[in-house]
Design a protein around this motif. Sequence first.
Motif, PDB file in Angstrom:
ATOM      1  N   THR A 196       0.561  -1.442  -0.062  1.00 30.46           N
ATOM      2  CA  THR A 196       0.009   0.356  -0.284  1.00 30.46           C
ATOM      3  C   THR A 196       0.981   1.016  -0.073  1.00 30.46           C
ATOM      4  OG1 THR A 196      -1.593  -1.147   1.266  1.00 30.46           O
ATOM      5  CG2 THR A 196      -1.764   1.073   0.834  1.00 30.46           C
ATOM      6  N   TYR A 213       3.774   6.522   3.744  1.00 27.38           N
ATOM      7  CA  TYR A 213       3.162   6.269   4.617  1.00 27.38           C
ATOM      8  C   TYR A 213       3.551   5.253   6.318  1.00 27.38           C
ATOM      9  CZ  TYR A 213       1.248   1.067   5.388  1.00 27.38           C
ATOM     10  OH  TYR A 213       1.089  -0.253   5.678  1.00 27.38           O
ATOM     11  N   ARG A 216       1.470   8.424   8.047  1.00 22.91           N
ATOM     12  CA  ARG A 216      -0.298   7.817   8.162  1.00 22.91           C
ATOM     13  C   ARG A 216      -0.028   6.748   9.368  1.00 22.91           C
ATOM     14  NH1 ARG A 216      -4.460   7.730   4.717  1.00 22.91           N
ATOM     15  NH2 ARG A 216      -5.703   5.889   5.561  1.00 22.91           N
ATOM     16  N   GLN A 220      -2.554   7.072  12.522  1.00 24.63           N
ATOM     17  CA  GLN A 220      -3.763   6.462  12.575  1.00 24.63           C
ATOM     18  C   GLN A 220      -3.763   5.662  13.642  1.00 24.63           C
ATOM     19  OE1 GLN A 220      -3.338   3.222   9.587  1.00 24.63           O
ATOM     20  NE2 GLN A 220      -5.737   4.226   8.623  1.00 24.63           N
ATOM     21  N   GLU A 223      -4.230   8.163  16.980  1.00 31.43           N
ATOM     22  CA  GLU A 223      -5.720   8.555  16.529  1.00 31.43           C
ATOM     23  C   GLU A 223      -6.206   6.789  17.182  1.00 31.43           C
ATOM     24  OE1 GLU A 223      -6.419  11.022  12.796  1.00 31.43           O
ATOM     25  OE2 GLU A 223      -6.855   9.354  12.577  1.00 31.43           O
ATOM     26  N   GLN A 224      -6.659   6.178  17.027  1.00 28.31           N
ATOM     27  CA  GLN A 224      -7.353   4.834  17.339  1.00 28.31           C
ATOM     28  C   GLN A 224      -7.181   4.458  18.986  1.00 28.31           C
ATOM     29  OE1 GLN A 224      -5.734   1.145  14.663  1.00 28.31           O
ATOM     30  NE2 GLN A 224      -6.937   2.162  13.169  1.00 28.31           N
ATOM     31  N   LYS A 225      -5.836   4.938  19.041  1.00 32.19           N
ATOM     32  CA  LYS A 225      -6.216   4.988  20.678  1.00 32.19           C
ATOM     33  C   LYS A 225      -6.375   6.243  21.636  1.00 32.19           C
ATOM     34  CE  LYS A 225      -1.597   2.695  21.000  1.00 32.19           C
ATOM     35  NZ  LYS A 225       0.048   2.055  21.121  1.00 32.19           N
ATOM     36  N   GLY A 226      -7.229   7.025  20.322  1.00 26.74           N
ATOM     37  CA  GLY A 226      -7.256   8.324  20.903  1.00 26.74           C
ATOM     38  C   GLY A 226      -7.114   9.413  21.885  1.00 26.74           C
TER      39      GLY A 226
ATOM     40  N   PRO B 487     -12.823   9.466  21.493  1.00 26.13           N
ATOM     41  CA  PRO B 487     -11.636   8.288  21.458  1.00 26.13           C
ATOM     42  C   PRO B 487     -12.624   6.924  20.728  1.00 26.13           C
ATOM     43  CG  PRO B 487     -11.225   9.789  23.559  1.00 26.13           C
ATOM     44  CD  PRO B 487     -12.248   9.390  23.346  1.00 26.13           C
ATOM     45  N   PRO B 488     -11.616   6.575  19.884  1.00 27.14           N
ATOM     46  CA  PRO B 488     -12.529   4.985  18.799  1.00 27.14           C
ATOM     47  C   PRO B 488     -12.761   4.128  19.776  1.00 27.14           C
ATOM     48  CG  PRO B 488     -10.930   5.982  17.936  1.00 27.14           C
ATOM     49  CD  PRO B 488     -11.125   7.069  19.483  1.00 27.14           C
ATOM     50  N   ARG B 738     -10.056  -5.137  16.486  1.00 25.63           N
ATOM     51  CA  ARG B 738      -8.994  -5.675  15.881  1.00 25.63           C
ATOM     52  C   ARG B 738      -8.125  -6.726  15.832  1.00 25.63           C
ATOM     53  NH1 ARG B 738      -9.058  -0.391  13.493  1.00 25.63           N
ATOM     54  NH2 ARG B 738      -9.714   1.598  15.378  1.00 25.63           N
ATOM     55  N   ASP B 764     -16.102   2.569  14.630  1.00 26.41           N
ATOM     56  CA  ASP B 764     -14.650   3.599  14.207  1.00 26.41           C
ATOM     57  C   ASP B 764     -15.164   4.084  12.865  1.00 26.41           C
ATOM     58  OD1 ASP B 764     -13.227   5.992  14.052  1.00 26.41           O
ATOM     59  OD2 ASP B 764     -11.322   4.087  14.266  1.00 26.41           O
ATOM     60  N   ASN B 801      -2.984   4.513   0.133  1.00 25.81           N
ATOM     61  CA  ASN B 801      -2.965   4.107  -1.262  1.00 25.81           C
ATOM     62  C   ASN B 801      -4.592   4.238  -2.440  1.00 25.81           C
ATOM     63  OD1 ASN B 801      -2.416   3.004  -4.070  1.00 25.81           O
ATOM     64  ND2 ASN B 801      -0.375   3.077  -3.193  1.00 25.81           N
ATOM     65  N   GLU B 804      -4.693   2.914  -5.226  1.00 29.21           N
ATOM     66  CA  GLU B 804      -5.900   1.095  -4.875  1.00 29.21           C
ATOM     67  C   GLU B 804      -7.081   1.267  -4.681  1.00 29.21           C
ATOM     68  OE1 GLU B 804      -3.203  -0.766  -1.774  1.00 29.21           O
ATOM     69  OE2 GLU B 804      -2.014  -1.313  -2.729  1.00 29.21           O
TER      70      GLU B 804
END
Lengths: 337, 852
Positions: A196, A213, A216, A220, A223-226, B487-488, B738, B764, B801, B804
């Motif tokens: 990717t 990458y 990013r 993320q 972000e995913q852990k807040g 938060p997620p 996850r 999320d 990407n 993709e």
Amino acid sequence: MMKRLGVRTALALCAMFAVHAPAFAQSGQRFALLVEGAPGDQAHADLQRRLLTSLKARFSDDYKLDKDHLIVLASTPEGGEGKATAIDVKSALARFTAAVKPLDTLFVLLLGHGNWDGTDAKFNLVGPDLTAGQWAELLGPAQGKVVFVNTTPASSPFIKALAAPNRIVITATDQPGQKFDTVFADAFVQALGAPTADLDKDSRISMWEAFAYASRVVRQTYEQKGLMQPEHAVLDDDGDGTGRQATGEGKDGTLASVTFVDAVIASRPADPELQQMVQKQEQLLLQLDALKKRKAQMKPEEYQPAWEALIIELATVSRDVRARLKDPKAASADPTN
Amino acid sequence: MLMTMTRRTFRQTWAGAALTGVCVLLAAAGVLAQAQSPAPQTAAAPVPLARAVRFALGHGNADEARRLVQQSRETANKKAVATALIAIYEGKDDDARRALTPLTVGETSDDDALVELGLIEIRHGRKDEGEALLQRVISSQSDLDTDGFLRLARAADATGDVNLANSVFQRIGSSETDRPDVQAQWGDLFLKTHANAEAARSYQDALRADENWIPALLGNARALADDDPDESGKALTKTQQLAPKSPDVWLLVAERQIAAQDFATAKATLDKVASFRAGWLEELALRAAALYAVGTAKDADPILAQAAAINPRSPVVARAVAAQAAQLYRFDDAVTLARGAVKIDPDEAGPHADLGSYLLRTGDEAEARTELEAAFKTDPYDTITFNLLQMLDTLEKFTVVKDGDFVFKFAPESAAVLTQYAVPLAKQAYAEYSERYGFKPRGPIYIEIFDNHDQFAVRTIGLPGIAGALGACFGRVVAMDSPKARPPGDFSWQATLWHEIAHVFTLQLSDYKVPRWLTEGLSQYEEHRRSAPWGRELTMQYSRELALGSQFTFKRLSESFKLSSRIAMAYFEASLVAEQLESMGGVTALRTLLTSYAAGANDTEAFTKAFGKTVPEIEAGFRAFVDQRFGSLRDALKDPAPKVADDDVAGLKARAEAQQGSYIAQTTYAAAALQARQADEAKRALERAAQLAPAAGGEDGPFALLAEMAAEAGDKTTARKHLRHLLDYDHDNLSAARTLATLAADGGATAELDFALTRIADLDPFDADAHTQLGRRELAQNRTERAIIEFASALALGPANLAEAHTDLGEAYLKAGRKDDAKKEAFIALEQAPTFARAQDLLLAAIGKAVR
């Protein structure tokens, strides 16, 4: 992991006859110094070792660096590795910088910890550390391109200290005061093997693509852990000592976009028909490139059909190349071409 | 930035005002020479009669005030003023006016008389006359003592010059620390200008000077009502003990009774107020509010007429009725009544602010802005008005999506994704509820989803904060947190949306008369009907409460909704009651229950009509239902005996073996065994715990731990099994989802992978990778429309990407037969990556040049 195996296959297959449009893409020899510094505790030691092992495999197996061109220094060395001390670093760089010629590329990648005392930023080695300024001095004699990636906390001062023409410097942080463990190291190692990450799908991952990458992945992860994101990686490749973030504004990125760890494989197929097809591919890419350059002077209603026609033709030829590669006896898949 | 009027900012606001205009005003008033502290008064100095009377009244003791007047040797004029003060206290303004008027004529007029008469005139709608008297006080002051400054402050405040009033208080407040009247009136000024924290500080200063000063205790009770209800309640109780004959005390008591919807008691309390002080607008206002609450707007009309006769220019009563309507969620009534209040006094900020906030709750944001701006022009200190205007500025930039009966508003950055997810879900809820409840609510229904929790809080209550709240429904307007606001994995925004839309139905079907516990219970229960784990997050905690002996009654449930410490459990219990109610009479009975409330029935009447049972019978039935549903879990959660120390592994083991039905015995032993690195022992105990409490969620729960242990041991199948079970209960555990996705992808467990990816995308929706993966799974299973939604969502989020992502979407289009769209996506992908094989193949397939 399946993902990684998949990547290797894809890279191997496509790189054979992929056409690398930019004529200024690097050629020459590649050298790499991978340094895993003092870990501090067992948890960090385990993590650093995992990353180092992965990197080592990437450089030796996937990128196929010559054995003599790859030096790995670790806090606890394993077979063939040296000790991550200032002496060993100096010795490795002395060897490489003497060997690196103008068209060669030297990669230096640091894993571990760093710190900033208000004046100097250091990469923590086993024993005495080296400051950013000392790293700059050590790299000074290298005549070729240098890619320097410092994935540690407090790494941002390395940008200014190491910036120079024909040099790409990437640091995990944009603030020297950012002293917490970084996610960037893991993210950058992932990036070097993530399909990717290959934004232009040319089956190669440039330094810019890896940097973008990894940046990013870092965002993320937080972000995913807040959590607030404390680390923001930056890249400098125009030598002005001011880096830019992947999603930020800035002049940097051009050199990094055409710098790859893997080598260009320039061999030609023996099959004459396939040779013709590949030549056609190359011509079409050059035509596309030329068309793009004229875009600003063209009306959209002229440009778009011309571009579409070329891209369709390129797709057709590329498909035939792929088919031919799969089955060397196969004729053109589409008789209309 | 939202405005939270903290002590610091408020002091700064005032300080700024003092530095700019107010000194000039004071100079014009000829009092700048008084800038130093007022003349000190020695302990031996005689206390002026007016002040002594005020002090007696400040302790709620009118009899003592009268005695002081009778025994005083002061002049007749001074005694007349003092007598007038008592008359005013008792609501006899006419008597006071008669006594004061002669003292305001000529050059030797009495300043106290001027102020008191001025205030009386204003109170009775003769604003010009009143202000003329007060202006005389403001413009002719010189050689002021503390009482003089206090008069000046009161006059300034009454004429609308709050800056001047505050400046005066600043001068005397710091030196007159032993004057509770000064401090308390400063507090009143802060309270009026919405600075409750500052007000509370001033009231506390007053109480330091005199702990029994009734105005300060009452002020404190008001100032702390929201932030510290316990302290507020204590202050009010104290006033009742200290001053049982104070009308002001009973007025606040009645206010609280009305807030608690105890209208019958409130009426009796207001009668008491009237017996101490008749014809006071504040008393009439509460009376009208109470009448409205149990009847209709018309029932309040006679009181409004009575109020108009006292003061035709005061909107106090109309505002109180409007506020009561809003309190009862009858926002259309509130708007109509607030319009009446605005008409009575268009120059006053309060009615405009009220109207603006009620209009917001009906969804009329354009007119709300007009009203709020009008309010802000007159009263720039109103934090709520300021915040609402800021919030409206934000809302104007939102993306509006109209679909059927809904008008959605999304933050621009989230609109693309939430449109794909929220709109279909809301429509599904609407269809489901329309059928269940047998009616279509009045629309349009506004759904506003905020990426910033504080913006949601302001939309809801005008202030940032409201920790714990996720959504709010006002009947036709729903405001809620978007998944980005927290938060997620913090909550399921879908469950919240489902919950809030249920309110639209239950509120409207009951004509907004459904009790809070019931509408919340039904919404929570509807969540559970939609998805088993939704709304049942507190199963373990509830069962533990049962184990500790908690007993249900409707009364307790209703009261729990007023206690922040109990409210989460109250929602849970109310949802169980709703479930039990439906099991008794089906959804038809639920409808009857709600329509009975709409027809004006009380609880007993509504329940009898719907279920043919009395409230105690239903209570008994509910207890049996709970026993049957939660009995075994409750027993498993009882405290095991004997008590064993956490580090006594052998003791814990013996207890766990002896009490295999005790969840606590098992988990405490498991924890100790883990600590002691006895993994097999821990695993056995955790497996027993898991059997005893299938609903046990959380990172430290038996399922999560068993999954972790299995994964570490390389047994990924077992790890997946435990995680899958965990997510059946712990539905918003994003990290478990996850982990399951990763394990399932590695193990090729497609069903579990699909489940996990769906859960991740639900919780999320801003996870672009999850959309991409999910889209690919959907496409693999030929669910092309779902795949298109997922790929489009990934693209909207900015995928890793682009080439993709466009190719993914193009392939889905191609499979759906949308060749032109497929071609378009292929071109975009190839613009990014001209040599990208997948995109090339897609293009050729889309234009009919695919491999034959």
